[in-house]
Design an enzyme around this catalytic site. Structure first.
Site, PDB file in Angstrom:
ATOM      1  N   ASP A  42     -56.574  26.199 -31.904  1.00 21.40           N
ATOM      2  CA  ASP A  42     -55.889  26.474 -33.296  1.00 21.40           C
ATOM      3  C   ASP A  42     -55.746  28.291 -33.214  1.00 21.40           C
ATOM      4  OD1 ASP A  42     -58.942  27.196 -32.897  1.00 21.40           O
ATOM      5  OD2 ASP A  42     -59.260  27.029 -34.862  1.00 21.40           O
ATOM      6  N   ASP A 100     -58.302  32.020 -29.025  1.00 21.01           N
ATOM      7  CA  ASP A 100     -57.597  30.799 -28.342  1.00 21.01           C
ATOM      8  C   ASP A 100     -56.594  31.488 -27.569  1.00 21.01           C
ATOM      9  OD1 ASP A 100     -58.617  30.027 -31.224  1.00 21.01           O
ATOM     10  OD2 ASP A 100     -58.367  28.176 -30.202  1.00 21.01           O
ATOM     11  N   HIS A 149     -64.790  33.498 -27.580  1.00 18.34           N
ATOM     12  CA  HIS A 149     -65.691  32.286 -27.523  1.00 18.34           C
ATOM     13  C   HIS A 149     -64.883  31.433 -26.376  1.00 18.34           C
ATOM     14  CE1 HIS A 149     -68.148  33.133 -30.874  1.00 18.34           C
ATOM     15  NE2 HIS A 149     -67.059  33.521 -31.552  1.00 18.34           N
ATOM     16  N   ASP A 150     -63.565  31.098 -26.833  1.00 16.47           N
ATOM     17  CA  ASP A 150     -62.938  30.238 -26.143  1.00 16.47           C
ATOM     18  C   ASP A 150     -62.565  30.239 -24.709  1.00 16.47           C
ATOM     19  OD1 ASP A 150     -62.659  28.827 -28.860  1.00 16.47           O
ATOM     20  OD2 ASP A 150     -61.003  29.754 -29.252  1.00 16.47           O
TER      21      ASP A 150
HETATM   22  C1  BDR Z   1     -64.810  29.328 -32.627  1.00 17.61           C
HETATM   23  O1  BDR Z   1     -64.297  29.480 -34.037  1.00 17.61           O
HETATM   24  C2  BDR Z   1     -62.989  29.965 -33.745  1.00 17.61           C
HETATM   25  O2  BDR Z   1     -63.102  31.187 -34.906  1.00 17.61           O
HETATM   26  C3  BDR Z   1     -62.822  30.783 -32.413  1.00 17.61           C
HETATM   27  O3  BDR Z   1     -61.452  30.243 -32.161  1.00 17.61           O
HETATM   28  C4  BDR Z   1     -63.531  29.642 -31.704  1.00 17.61           C
HETATM   29  O4  BDR Z   1     -62.949  28.433 -31.342  1.00 17.61           O
HETATM   30  C5  BDR Z   1     -66.040  30.149 -32.487  1.00 17.61           C
HETATM   31  O5  BDR Z   1     -67.024  29.408 -33.470  1.00 17.61           O
HETATM   32 CA    CA Z   2     -60.762  28.433 -31.251  1.00 18.92          CA
END
Ligand code: BDR
Ligand code: CA
Length: 313
Positions: free
Chosen positions: A13, A18, A242-243
């Protein structure tokens, strides 16, 4: 003899982190990035689809983009994520692409690729799990054809939307439940690892400066336009990408630490605190949970990405 590349589909997303995860995957010589399947998540699916097309065009990434879901299995919980800016790219404006979507929708595309790759397909799922759940519901015979699903989502500790729930899982908990009950080998990069492994602003700033390249500047701009900021385990002010941790696992799992857990997704709305929670329960493990990453290895992936796209104009 050269190792065979891992066939990968990224379900996503975009989303600043991402976009960075996609760039790291596309730059890796370990990954054969077949396709990208956008989903509603950080921002409306209208934007996540547009961002995916613009990103592959701008970077010259040779991967399909198959149109995914515009809404959740049941309904969407809560707001879009303000940390990614109004349209999801943290304010970075990419040129408008004239690329078309693949002729198949995400769930049929994933099914066809799973058949083609004969048990070797790895899915990196870094958004809400709607497209993946829909694939499993529509094509239940796909399960043995997927090698593993490596996802960013959930947490074995605190949440980031409610005290226990993480964004990707709370946007579509019934979808996460379908995935966790699928029996497919699962790997989870949850907040328990991502929050402590942010990429420091100092590192990314010097990387951009040293490289002097357009791509270095773009990484720096993306990271500065993203407002998920934390102090990482090395005590540095950092951006929580994160991703990218899910992609880092696929490239070289030996550089990450893991544990085996049984995770249940909470889909009963007794109270705000538990809806969408990835709860560790007793019983047979159903998921490899990432607990840490070697930061030198992780930083090298960003250097490799800048190097890979250094000719970008
Ligand atoms: C996840 O939520 C999204 O905001 C980021 O892209 C990540 O995939 C982190 O909680
Ligand atoms: Ca994401």
């Amino acid at each position: 003899m050269e190792d065979k590349k891992i066939p990968v589909i990224i379900d996503t997303d975009p989303g600043v982190d991402d976009a960075l995860a996609i760039m790291i995957a596309a730059a890796s010589d370990k990954i054969d990035l077949l396709g990208i399947t956008p989903v509603d998540g950080n921002v409306s699916a209208v934007f996540t689809h547009k961002n995916a097309l613009n990103l592959v065009s701008f970077l010259g990434i040779d991967a399909d983009v198959a149109e995914g879901g515009y809404d959740q299995l049941v309904y969407r919980y809560g707001r879009y994520a303000s940390s990614h800016g109004a349209e999801g790219m943290g304010g970075v404006e990419l040129p408008q692409s004239d690329r078309k979507f693949h002729e198949l929708r995400a769930w049929d595309y994933i099914y066809e690729k799973a058949k083609e790759h004969n048990g070797e397909l790895v899915i990196i799922a870094i958004g809400p799990l709607t497209n993946i759940a829909r694939t499993l519901i529509m094509h239940p015979d796909i399960k043995p054809m997927i090698k593993k699903i490596v996802m960013m989502g959930g947490s074995t500790e605190r949440g980031n939307v409610t005290p226990y729930a993480e964004f990707n899982f709370i946007v579509d908990p019934p979808a996460a439940k379908v995935v966790f009950e699928s029996g497919i080998p699962l790997v989870m990069a949850g907040l328990n690892v991502t929050l402590k492994t942010g990429i420091s602003f100092d590192f990314i700033g010097s990387l951009a400066k040293e490289s002097g390249s357009k791509i270095g500047g773009m990484l720096n701009e993306l990271i500065h336009g993203y407002s998920d900021v934390n102090i990482n385990k090395e005590g540095e002010k950092s951006s929580v990408v994160h991703d990218a941790i899910a992609v880092a696992y696929v490239i070289d799992p030996t550089k990450l630490e893991t544990e085996e857990d049984r995770i249940e997704i909470q889909t009963e709305r007794f109270c705000e605190g538990t809806w969408g929670q990835s709860k560790v329960v007793s019983g047979e493990p159903n998921c490899t949970v990432i607990t840490d990453i070697d930061m030198d290895y992780y930083r090298q992936l960003y250097r490799d990405t800048v190097e890979h796209f250094s000719n970008l104009k």
